[in-house]
Design a protein around this motif. Structure first.
Motif, PDB file in Angstrom:
ATOM      1  N   LEU A   1      18.826  39.124  74.907  1.00 34.59           N
ATOM      2  CA  LEU A   1      19.927  40.048  74.596  1.00 34.59           C
ATOM      3  C   LEU A   1      20.440  40.593  75.930  1.00 34.59           C
ATOM      4  N   HIS A   2      21.762  40.628  76.098  1.00 35.82           N
ATOM      5  CA  HIS A   2      22.403  41.078  77.340  1.00 35.82           C
ATOM      6  C   HIS A   2      21.553  42.088  78.115  1.00 35.82           C
TER       7      HIS A   2
ATOM      8  N   THR B   1      21.438  44.670  80.006  1.00 33.41           N
ATOM      9  CA  THR B   1      22.206  45.810  80.523  1.00 33.41           C
ATOM     10  C   THR B   1      21.316  47.047  80.641  1.00 33.41           C
TER      11      THR B   1
ATOM     12  N   GLN C   1      21.615  49.629  78.767  1.00 27.86           N
ATOM     13  CA  GLN C   1      21.260  50.032  77.403  1.00 27.86           C
ATOM     14  C   GLN C   1      20.097  49.194  76.890  1.00 27.86           C
ATOM     15  N   THR C   2      20.106  47.921  77.255  1.00 26.64           N
ATOM     16  CA  THR C   2      19.004  47.055  76.823  1.00 26.64           C
ATOM     17  C   THR C   2      17.710  47.458  77.526  1.00 26.64           C
TER      18      THR C   2
ATOM     19  N   ASN D   1      33.950  41.643  77.588  1.00 21.66           N
ATOM     20  CA  ASN D   1      33.521  43.031  77.793  1.00 21.66           C
ATOM     21  C   ASN D   1      32.185  43.080  78.527  1.00 21.66           C
ATOM     22  N   LEU D   2      31.382  42.028  78.394  1.00 20.52           N
ATOM     23  CA  LEU D   2      30.122  41.987  79.142  1.00 20.52           C
ATOM     24  C   LEU D   2      30.248  41.163  80.413  1.00 20.52           C
TER      25      LEU D   2
ATOM     26  N   THR E   1      30.658  46.185  81.640  1.00 22.08           N
ATOM     27  CA  THR E   1      29.222  46.385  81.381  1.00 22.08           C
ATOM     28  C   THR E   1      28.913  46.567  79.899  1.00 22.08           C
ATOM     29  N   GLY E   2      29.818  46.078  79.034  1.00 18.98           N
ATOM     30  CA  GLY E   2      29.556  46.142  77.599  1.00 18.98           C
ATOM     31  C   GLY E   2      29.813  47.529  77.036  1.00 18.98           C
ATOM     32  N   HIS E   3      29.263  47.751  75.843  1.00 17.49           N
ATOM     33  CA  HIS E   3      29.516  49.023  75.166  1.00 17.49           C
ATOM     34  C   HIS E   3      28.758  50.153  75.853  1.00 17.49           C
TER      35      HIS E   3
ATOM     36  N   MET F   1      25.311  51.922  71.572  1.00 16.18           N
ATOM     37  CA  MET F   1      24.180  50.987  71.611  1.00 16.18           C
ATOM     38  C   MET F   1      22.900  51.637  71.096  1.00 16.18           C
TER      39      MET F   1
ATOM     40  N   PHE G   1      20.433  49.660  68.703  1.00 16.22           N
ATOM     41  CA  PHE G   1      19.063  49.386  69.148  1.00 16.22           C
ATOM     42  C   PHE G   1      18.027  50.183  68.372  1.00 16.22           C
TER      43      PHE G   1
HETATM   44  N1  ADE Z   1      26.581  44.320  73.435  1.00 13.57           N
HETATM   45  C1  ADE Z   1      27.719  44.985  73.686  1.00 13.57           C
HETATM   46  N2  ADE Z   1      27.541  45.922  74.628  1.00 13.57           N
HETATM   47  C2  ADE Z   1      26.240  45.850  75.000  1.00 13.57           C
HETATM   48  C3  ADE Z   1      25.468  46.571  75.945  1.00 13.57           C
HETATM   49  N3  ADE Z   1      25.977  47.554  76.682  1.00 13.57           N
HETATM   50  N4  ADE Z   1      24.167  46.217  76.056  1.00 13.57           N
HETATM   51  C4  ADE Z   1      23.662  45.224  75.290  1.00 13.57           C
HETATM   52  N5  ADE Z   1      24.333  44.535  74.390  1.00 13.57           N
HETATM   53  C5  ADE Z   1      25.630  44.827  74.242  1.00 13.57           C
END
Ligand code: ADE
Ligand code: NAD
Length: 427
Positions: free
Chosen positions: A55-56, A58, A60-61, A391-392, A396-398, A403, A407
């Motif tokens: 999963l991306h 980032t 947030q991850t 967007n990623l 940097t995605g959402h 998130m 999550f």
């Molecule tokens: N999908 C969309 N935005 C994301 C983020 N910031 N981190 C992980 N998955 C995403």
């Protein structure tokens, strides 16, 4: 590239302090994840469990990884997209050793599958007890891997990359050709203890349903996407913010007054269309589903077929999760410097293979993940993130807050997979 102990691989470990500071900011914006850590901290639902994630990678991850780890899991991770890693987030996790990370921004496709395999392989050679997947690649690597191991054992047959169409799948087949002969039991061994997977996104869920229908899904699968607090928040409000962020970071273009076509008016498309409208663009929608098309009308968008507006549009965004939405025949008719981006999970919504094969086409890199493709007549179009989710790729995605919803669902799904009282059936 750091490769310490061969058990993580990130772009630059010295980015860890920056990553940690951003993780600390994100934790405040991710109350759901932090409350879940607090609620289950005594219980330690993942004690002794091994979790692999694709999963991306980032910031947030990173909070997700550290939530799973704080509840007892041994975690290994890779990104589900070649451009979506935030290298400072990967460095912070590697440094803290809260998970073993194999991810950096700008992977080749061979590196992508290598990272996925590393994230699946624990130090004793065994695989995970559960998987967090986004788009299905990690799950499919195991299932297809077992299929090809069987064929290899029975008939010495290996997959032929020329038999499949997409670049990602070709690279996976090529990768199997390398790794299956080295260890023809590997994917069976890595799959053996997998109790379940939790899937993050619409496209991944579609792939799981296809496998399930064919009775090819040997694991419990939890559809996180369809939780109201995922798809009706992340896909909608997350994309509403991050689609604009991606387009602006890539191009710095003025949005007001521009004509934008959003293809697909599902959860993601609804967020994108609203975002451009809020930025005073003139927004058109292309949609095949009559209800979604009517919803677009009711919001004041003009519903059009792409063919009827292609020459007038300044910015094209695909958000269908389907393939072949914008063809090369469309691209060659576009205005000079029309911006073309995809926010759906895979890169085949735009015909990038067709564009790359166009006679006389030239690619000019403006900066990483922003390219101007120039046709022989001299006019060009700007493609974002090589057709992968913009967007990623370009941003940097959402943001963290949305998130946190997604999550928290992931953590709860994983807890339920590992709950000894769960009675889920495989497949
Ligand atoms: N999908 C969309 N935005 C994301 C983020 N910031 N981190 C992980 N998955 C995403
Ligand atoms: P969805 O099913 O809610 O919406 C997709 C819409 O596209 C549907 O209304 C469908 O009718 C329409 N559509 C399909 N084929 C079409 C075509 N040929 N022309 C026009 N419209 C067409 O799905 P969603 O949740 O909105 O997700 C869309 C994609 O975005 C998926 O690939 C998903 O995995 C991905 N996604 C990306 C992010 C991100 O951060 N980039 C976040 C969430 C989801």
């Amino acid at each position: 590239m750091e490769d310490l102990n061969n058990d993580f691989k990130v772009k630059d470990i010295s980015l860890h302090e920056w990553g940690r500071k951003e993780i600390e900011l994100a934790e405040v914006e991710m109350p759901g994840c932090m409350a879940t850590r607090e609620k289950y901290k005594e219980q330690q639902p993942f004690a002794g469990k091994k979790i692999s994630g694709s999963l991306h990678m980032t910031i947030q991850t990173a909070v997700l990884i550290e939530s799973l780890n704080s509840l007892g899991a041994e975690v290994r991770w890779c990104s589900c997209n070649i451009y979506s890693t935030q290298d400072q987030a990967a460095a912070a996790i590697a440094k803290a050793d809260t998970g073993k990370v194999f991810a950096w921004k700008g992977l080749t496709l061979n590196e992508y599958w290598w990272c996925t395999l590393k994230a699946l392989t624990f130090p004793d050679g065994s695989g995970p007890d559960s998987i967090v997947d986004d788009g299905g690649d990690m799950t499919i690597m195991l299932i297809e891997g077992m299929k090809w191991e069987k064929k290899y054992k029975e008939k010495q047959e290996l997959p032929d990359p020329e038999s499949v169409t997409g670049d990602d799948e070709k690279a996976l087949y090529q990768f199997y050709r390398e790794v299956i002969p080295q260890d023809p039991e590997r994917f069976h061994r890595l799959s053996k203890n997998v109790k379940g997977i939790s899937e993050e996104t619409t496209t991944g869920v579609h792939r799981l349903y296809q496998l399930s229908k064919k009775k090819l899904l040997p694991f419990v699968a939890i559809n996180v996407n369809d939780s109201v607090t995922k798809s009706k928040f992340d896909n909608l409000y997350g994309c509403r913010q991050s689609v604009i962020d991606g387009v602006i970071r890539a191009t710095d273009v003025m949005l007001a007054g521009k004509k934008v076509l959003v293809c697909g008016y599902g959860d993601v498309g609804k967020g994108c269309a609203q975002a451009f409208k809020d930025n005073h663009a003139v927004v058109y929608v292309a949609e095949v589903d009559p209800i979604c098309a009517l919803q677009a009308c009711m919001e004041g968008f003009q519903v059009k077929r792409i063919e009827t507006v292609v020459q007038d549009i300044d910015i094209f965004i695909t958000a269908t999760g389907n393939k072949g939405i914008i063809s090369v025949a469309h691209m060659e008719k576009m205005k000079n410097n029309a911006i073309v981006g995809n926010i759906g999970h895979f890169d085949n919504e735009l015909d990038m293979a067709g564009l790359k094969a166009y006679p006389g086409i030239k690619r000019i890199e403006i900066k990483p993940q922003t390219d101007r493709w120039v046709f022989p007549d001299g006019h060009g179009i700007i493609i974002l993130a090589d057709g992968r989710l913009l967007n990623l790729g370009c941003s940097t995605g959402h943001p963290s807050f949305v998130m946190s919803n997604s999550f928290t669902n992931q953590i709860l799904a994983q807890i339920s997979i590992h709950d000894p009282n769960s009675t889920y059936q495989n497949g």
